[in-house]
Design an enzyme around this catalytic site. Structure first.
Site, PDB file in Angstrom:
ATOM      1  CG  HIS A  66     -49.698  20.821  70.474  1.00 23.90           C
ATOM      2  ND1 HIS A  66     -48.970  20.717  71.630  1.00 23.90           N
ATOM      3  CD2 HIS A  66     -50.698  21.705  70.747  1.00 23.90           C
ATOM      4  CE1 HIS A  66     -49.505  21.497  72.560  1.00 23.90           C
ATOM      5  NE2 HIS A  66     -50.565  22.104  72.042  1.00 23.90           N
ATOM      6  CD  GLU A 123     -44.820  18.168  68.735  1.00 17.76           C
ATOM      7  OE1 GLU A 123     -43.760  18.634  69.184  1.00 17.76           O
ATOM      8  OE2 GLU A 123     -45.876  18.830  68.686  1.00 17.76           O
ATOM      9  CB  CYS A 138     -46.082  19.856  75.226  1.00 18.76           C
ATOM     10  SG  CYS A 138     -47.539  19.148  74.410  1.00 18.76           S
ATOM     11  CB  CYS A 182     -46.864  16.195  71.791  1.00 22.77           C
ATOM     12  SG  CYS A 182     -47.883  17.538  71.159  1.00 22.77           S
TER      13      CYS A 182
END
Length: 159
Positions: free
Chosen positions: A97, A99, A127, A130
């Protein structure tokens, strides 16, 4: 069978040299060179707007590469120290992801897993994975979205 490090001091030193890749021989581990990272382009606009604009630039790069539209930057003392674009589809890595990529980049660049005092600017609300990564890295605050919402201190979500 005894472990080499359980022996005398000379044996321990030899084992440590082997582990560090400093000894010569068939069993020596190679010393891995540190990956050179390109310099980070700092945002032209100062403050949170400029930092969030850089996160959205990372989002644009992700979509250009054919990945999901997520981007993030890690900031320390007003300077971007880590950047991340989503790589979930293009790597393929389900943990890539934006992040997470930004946190990994900042940790590499700063030479530490502790990012205390840093802030995370991300294009969407992180999410749970993260946010948990930000929590474990010691990120001080998370900001997300075009409105630059202050999501506060990262929390360790409970299952």
């Amino acid at each position: 069978m005894r472990h080499p490090a359980d022996g005398n001091d000379a044996t321990r030193r030899g084992a440590l040299r082997w582990v560090a890749g400093l000894s010569v021989g068939a069993f020596a581990l190679p010393v891995v060179a540190q990956e050179r990272r390109p310099e980070i382009v700092q945002p032209g606009t100062p403050g949170r707007k400029g930092l969030m604009a850089r996160a959205f630039e990372m989002q644009r790069l992700a979509t250009e590469r054919g990945d999901q539209a997520f981007g993030a930057v890690v900031v320390r003392d007003g300077q971007v120290v880590g950047e991340g674009v989503s790589g979930v589809l293009t790597t393929p890595d389900p943990t890539a992801h934006g992040e997470i990529q930004a946190i990994r980049d900042a940790a590499r660049r700063l030479g530490t897993a502790r990012l205390a005092g840093c802030e995370l600017y991300t294009t969407f609300r992180p999410c749970p994975m993260c946010e948990t990564a930000a929590y474990w890295a010691g990120i001080a605050r998370i900001f997300h979205g075009e409105a630059i919402v202050d999501a506060g201190v990262p929390r360790l979500p409970r299952c």
